[in-house]
Design a protein around this motif. Structure first.
Motif, PDB file in Angstrom:
ATOM      1  N   LYS A  93     122.018  48.238   9.532  1.00  0.00           N
ATOM      2  CA  LYS A  93     122.952  48.892  10.232  1.00  0.00           C
ATOM      3  C   LYS A  93     122.086  49.789  11.457  1.00  0.00           C
ATOM      4  O   LYS A  93     121.260  50.399  11.010  1.00  0.00           O
TER       5      LYS A  93
ATOM      6  N   ARG B  87     121.399  52.888  13.354  1.00  0.00           N
ATOM      7  CA  ARG B  87     121.898  54.228  13.300  1.00  0.00           C
ATOM      8  C   ARG B  87     122.090  54.891  14.583  1.00  0.00           C
ATOM      9  O   ARG B  87     120.911  54.952  15.197  1.00  0.00           O
TER      10      ARG B  87
ATOM     11  N   MET C 174     130.851  50.836  16.209  1.00  0.00           N
ATOM     12  CA  MET C 174     131.167  50.756  14.879  1.00  0.00           C
ATOM     13  C   MET C 174     131.810  49.370  14.366  1.00  0.00           C
ATOM     14  O   MET C 174     131.595  48.693  13.435  1.00  0.00           O
TER      15      MET C 174
ATOM     16  N   ASN D  29     129.181  47.044  13.484  1.00  0.00           N
ATOM     17  CA  ASN D  29     128.670  47.250  12.511  1.00  0.00           C
ATOM     18  C   ASN D  29     127.495  48.297  12.180  1.00  0.00           C
ATOM     19  O   ASN D  29     126.670  48.322  11.588  1.00  0.00           O
TER      20      ASN D  29
ATOM     21  N   GLU E 291     126.334  52.412  12.652  1.00  0.00           N
ATOM     22  CA  GLU E 291     126.716  53.473  11.888  1.00  0.00           C
ATOM     23  C   GLU E 291     126.451  54.758  12.863  1.00  0.00           C
ATOM     24  O   GLU E 291     125.410  54.746  13.159  1.00  0.00           O
TER      25      GLU E 291
ATOM     26  N   VAL F 123     125.753  58.392  12.847  1.00  0.00           N
ATOM     27  CA  VAL F 123     124.783  59.231  12.048  1.00  0.00           C
ATOM     28  C   VAL F 123     124.977  60.668  12.529  1.00  0.00           C
ATOM     29  O   VAL F 123     124.758  61.664  11.537  1.00  0.00           O
TER      30      VAL F 123
ATOM     31  N   LEU G 274     135.370  60.634  11.960  1.00  0.00           N
ATOM     32  CA  LEU G 274     134.058  60.136  11.519  1.00  0.00           C
ATOM     33  C   LEU G 274     134.066  60.572   9.997  1.00  0.00           C
ATOM     34  O   LEU G 274     134.550  61.402   9.563  1.00  0.00           O
ATOM     35  N   ASP G 275     133.050  59.958   9.557  1.00  0.00           N
ATOM     36  CA  ASP G 275     132.761  60.319   7.855  1.00  0.00           C
ATOM     37  C   ASP G 275     132.262  61.669   8.065  1.00  0.00           C
ATOM     38  O   ASP G 275     131.488  62.193   8.850  1.00  0.00           O
TER      39      ASP G 275
ATOM     40  N   VAL H 204     128.317  62.505   8.641  1.00  0.00           N
ATOM     41  CA  VAL H 204     127.621  62.527  10.032  1.00  0.00           C
ATOM     42  C   VAL H 204     127.420  64.201  10.371  1.00  0.00           C
ATOM     43  O   VAL H 204     128.241  65.001  10.321  1.00  0.00           O
TER      44      VAL H 204
END
Length: 140
Positions: free
Chosen positions: A4, A6, A23, A26, A28, A30, A47-48, A51
């Protein structure tokens, strides 16, 4: 399987729309960086939680990442892209890359010294009002 990519996003106001596209491919996200607290908070809601969040570009650029989406003020892309190239970080400029010819020369020289990939994604000609102005001009 390919690793992936980044990606960091600088300027999350417009940058988050571009990040969504990355995204889908695929990649990411960061890290994000923006000097507006409200924009950072809005981006983080999408976002996650892992991050990293930065207010300062020089700190942001230290974060481990492969590429940066530059979606800050259009006339400021060159100096930030140059900082990325100095670290061999790939750059996606979401619009015009430089405000002056001198900045353009500096940008090209920094790019040529780097191992980076540079993508200039000029988007303004595709905006509806610009296409309409062109149509009006072309038809007299």
């Amino acid at each position: 399987m390919m690793k992936k990519m980044r990606i960091g996003v600088f300027g999350v106001g417009r940058g988050m729309d571009l990040a969504k596209n990355f995204m889908l491919l695929n990649a990411e996200i960061v890290a994000i960086c923006d000097n507006h607290k409200e924009r950072r908070e809005s981006a983080m809601a999408k976002l996650d939680k892992s991050v990293a969040v930065y207010e300062n570009f020089d700190e942001f650029i230290e974060h481990p990442m492969d590429a940066v989406i530059l979606a800050n003020n259009f006339y400021q892309h060159a100096p930030y892209a140059i900082k990325c190239f100095e670290r061999n970080i790939h750059v996606f400029s979401e619009c015009i890359s430089n405000g002056t010819m001198g900045e353009g020369v500096e940008l090209v020289r920094a790019f040529e010294k780097s191992k980076s990939i540079y993508m200039l994604a000029e988007n303004y000609p595709q905006m509806r009002f610009n296409r309409e102005m062109k149509r009006i001009a072309d038809t007299g």
